[in-house]
Design a protein around this motif. Structure first.
Motif, PDB file in Angstrom:
ATOM      1  N   GLN A   1      15.552 -28.636  35.738  1.00 24.51           N
ATOM      2  CA  GLN A   1      14.685 -27.505  36.068  1.00 24.51           C
ATOM      3  C   GLN A   1      13.495 -27.885  36.940  1.00 24.51           C
ATOM      4  OE1 GLN A   1      13.606 -25.540  32.413  1.00 24.51           O
ATOM      5  NE2 GLN A   1      15.739 -25.345  31.788  1.00 24.51           N
ATOM      6  N   GLY A   2      13.038 -29.134  36.831  1.00 21.19           N
ATOM      7  CA  GLY A   2      11.810 -29.492  37.539  1.00 21.19           C
ATOM      8  C   GLY A   2      11.877 -30.734  38.380  1.00 21.19           C
TER       9      GLY A   2
ATOM     10  N   ARG B   1       6.654 -35.102  33.452  1.00 22.18           N
ATOM     11  CA  ARG B   1       5.946 -34.369  32.391  1.00 22.18           C
ATOM     12  C   ARG B   1       6.702 -34.473  31.070  1.00 22.18           C
ATOM     13  NH1 ARG B   1       5.460 -30.968  36.721  1.00 22.18           N
ATOM     14  NH2 ARG B   1       7.118 -29.597  35.969  1.00 22.18           N
TER      15      ARG B   1
ATOM     16  N   GLY C   1       9.209 -32.652  36.870  1.00 24.10           N
ATOM     17  CA  GLY C   1       9.504 -32.142  35.532  1.00 24.10           C
ATOM     18  C   GLY C   1       9.864 -33.268  34.585  1.00 24.10           C
TER      19      GLY C   1
ATOM     20  N   ALA D   1      14.633 -30.956  31.594  1.00 28.04           N
ATOM     21  CA  ALA D   1      13.410 -31.080  32.392  1.00 28.04           C
ATOM     22  C   ALA D   1      13.734 -31.510  33.810  1.00 28.04           C
ATOM     23  CB  ALA D   1      12.456 -32.076  31.733  1.00 28.04           C
TER      24      ALA D   1
END
Length: 77
Positions: free
Chosen positions: A29-30, A37, A34, A26
């Motif tokens: 990628q974000g 979340r 990310g 996460a």
């Protein structure tokens, strides 16, 4: 008619290794958004009440910190 249920990653986080891999992916990628979340997903997978107790915050505070408008600082509380 074929019914397809919504994917929920929280249903597949079974152990610490899964959680670690999920959080790392996460973040990669974000970024921090990310990761935020993903922290909410992990908390749901382990039970928000239990996570709140272990973190030393009340459940409502945890929901707010990990919600869409939240900002989970370590000193939230």
């Amino acid at each position: 008619m074929l019914e397809i249920s919504e994917f929920n990653a929280a249903d597949y986080l079974e152990d610490a290794e899964d959680v670690t891999a999920f959080l790392n992916a996460a973040y990669e990628q974000g970024g921090t958004a990310g990761l935020s979340r993903a922290l909410a997903t992990v908390a749901r997978s382990q039970g928000m009440t239990e996570v709140a107790e272990r973190a030393g915050v009340n459940r409502v505070t945890l929901y707010k910190a990990l919600g869409d408008q939240g900002n989970p600082y370590f000193d939230t509380g």
